[in-house]
Design a protein around this motif. Structure first.
Motif, short mmCIF file in Angstrom:
data_model
loop_
_atom_site.label_atom_id
_atom_site.label_comp_id
_atom_site.label_asym_id
_atom_site.label_seq_id
_atom_site.Cartn_x
_atom_site.Cartn_y
_atom_site.Cartn_z
N ARG A 221 0.85 -1.19 0.00
CA ARG A 221 0.00 0.00 0.00
C ARG A 221 0.89 1.24 0.00
N LEU A 234 -3.20 4.08 -2.23
CA LEU A 234 -3.61 3.07 -3.19
C LEU A 234 -2.92 1.75 -2.92
N ASP A 235 -3.58 0.67 -3.30
CA ASP A 235 -2.94 -0.65 -3.27
C ASP A 235 -2.12 -0.81 -4.54
N THR A 252 -4.67 0.43 -7.53
CA THR A 252 -6.12 0.46 -7.40
C THR A 252 -6.51 1.11 -6.08
N ALA A 253 -7.74 1.65 -6.06
CA ALA A 253 -8.27 2.28 -4.86
C ALA A 253 -9.47 1.48 -4.35
N GLU A 254 -9.71 1.55 -3.06
CA GLU A 254 -10.88 0.88 -2.49
C GLU A 254 -12.14 1.52 -3.04
N PRO A 255 -13.06 0.73 -3.60
CA PRO A 255 -14.28 1.29 -4.19
C PRO A 255 -15.06 2.14 -3.19
N SER A 257 -14.24 4.94 -1.92
CA SER A 257 -13.41 5.73 -1.02
C SER A 257 -13.08 7.09 -1.62
N ASP A 259 -10.14 8.10 -1.99
CA ASP A 259 -9.02 7.83 -2.89
C ASP A 259 -9.53 7.43 -4.27
N ALA A 260 -10.60 6.65 -4.32
CA ALA A 260 -11.19 6.27 -5.61
C ALA A 260 -11.72 7.49 -6.34
#
Length: 276
Positions: A221, A234-235, A252-255, A257, A259-260
């Motif tokens: 992360r 982000l991951d 990818t970002a947590e849906p 969020s 960050d997304a």
């Protein structure tokens, strides 16, 4: 116009690659269905004038790097790429060389990852290809800075947020991974040159190299401080292409969020600024 077998082959392949195949818009009236010289030169990172001279037989000794870039831009198969090397008077890279060829299948997979920052690195951690969103997220690199290990030791300008501990862990992992790569590809002059320069210019790299540790770099992360959209956590996952030793880095970002949301915003404002 006089040409050579190399020039004729390049022209043939260019005429048979559609803009959609390489992710370009089809717009505008075209005399032929294939790529324009300017489009291929941009994809390969060489000048249109040099590509014209290659096709017309006025330039006949391209470097291995140019041939590799053209093969990648034209999305040639492994066999077609080897043929292109031979037409250029070069020996196709052997098993002791770091693989840098992207198969058409890998290209197609990347084409489908729209809205996701993706980059492909070779086994020496040199960036081979990056999509527009990855470039917008991480910045555009050139020359030696295309190599992630080089940047990690010799370029202080990074958008990735680090603590001294996290940077030290990343540097140790990079060196261990590079040592593993050096053992697998003993005949690669670019790899030898990279290691020699890093040992010469970075005392810390040299100390880590002397430790003899061998390993594989794995991502996790990361927080990226972006100048336009702010911080994104982000991951980061690294996928390996079997038989090619290529590393596909995907963020990818947590849906749902924040960050997304910021990544989606960057997909609009960041990629527009790259092509504007």
């Amino acid at each position: 116009m006089a040409t050579t077998e190399l020039g004729a082959a390049l022209h043939h392949w260019r005429d048979h690659v559609s803009p959609q195949t390489v992710g370009l818009p089809e717009g505008g009236r075209r005399r032929a269905a294939g790529l324009r010289r300017e489009e291929l030169s941009q994809l390969a990172g060489i000048s249109a004038d040099y590509l014209t001279r290659l096709e017309q037989g006025r330039a006949t000794n391209p470097s291995p790097q140019v041939v590799e870039a053209l093969a990648r831009a034209l999305r040639l198969t492994q066999e077609e790429r080897a043929h292109l090397f031979r037409l250029a008077g070069l020996v196709p890279p052997g098993p002791g060389m770091v693989p840098r060829h992207l198969t058409p299948g890998v290209h197609r997979m990347l084409d489908r990852l729209t809205g996701t920052p993706v980059a492909v690195f070779d086994a020496a951690w040199t960036q081979v290809l990056a999509n527009a969103l990855y470039t917008a997220l991480m910045g555009e690199w050139h020359g030696n800075d295309l190599n992630a290990v080089w940047r990690n030791f010799l370029n202080p300008h990074s958008r990735i947020r680090h603590t001294p501990e996290s940077r030290g862990a990343l540097q140790a992992a990079h060196v261990a991974d590079l040592r593993r790569t050096a053992g697998h590809y003993p005949d690669d002059p670019d790899l030898h040159s990279l290691i020699t320069e890093l040992r010469r210019r970075s005392t810390h790299f040299d100390e880590l190299w002397e430790s003899g540790t061998v390993g594989t770099h794995r991502a996790g992360r990361k927080t990226i401080d972006h100048p336009q959209v702010g911080a994104l956590t982000l991951d980061c996952d690294i996928l390996t292409v079997a038989g090619r030793d290529l590393r596909i880095m995907v963020y990818t970002a947590e849906p749902g969020s924040e960050d997304a949301d910021r990544l989606a915003l960057l997909d609009v404002v960041g990629t527009q600024s790259l092509v504007g």
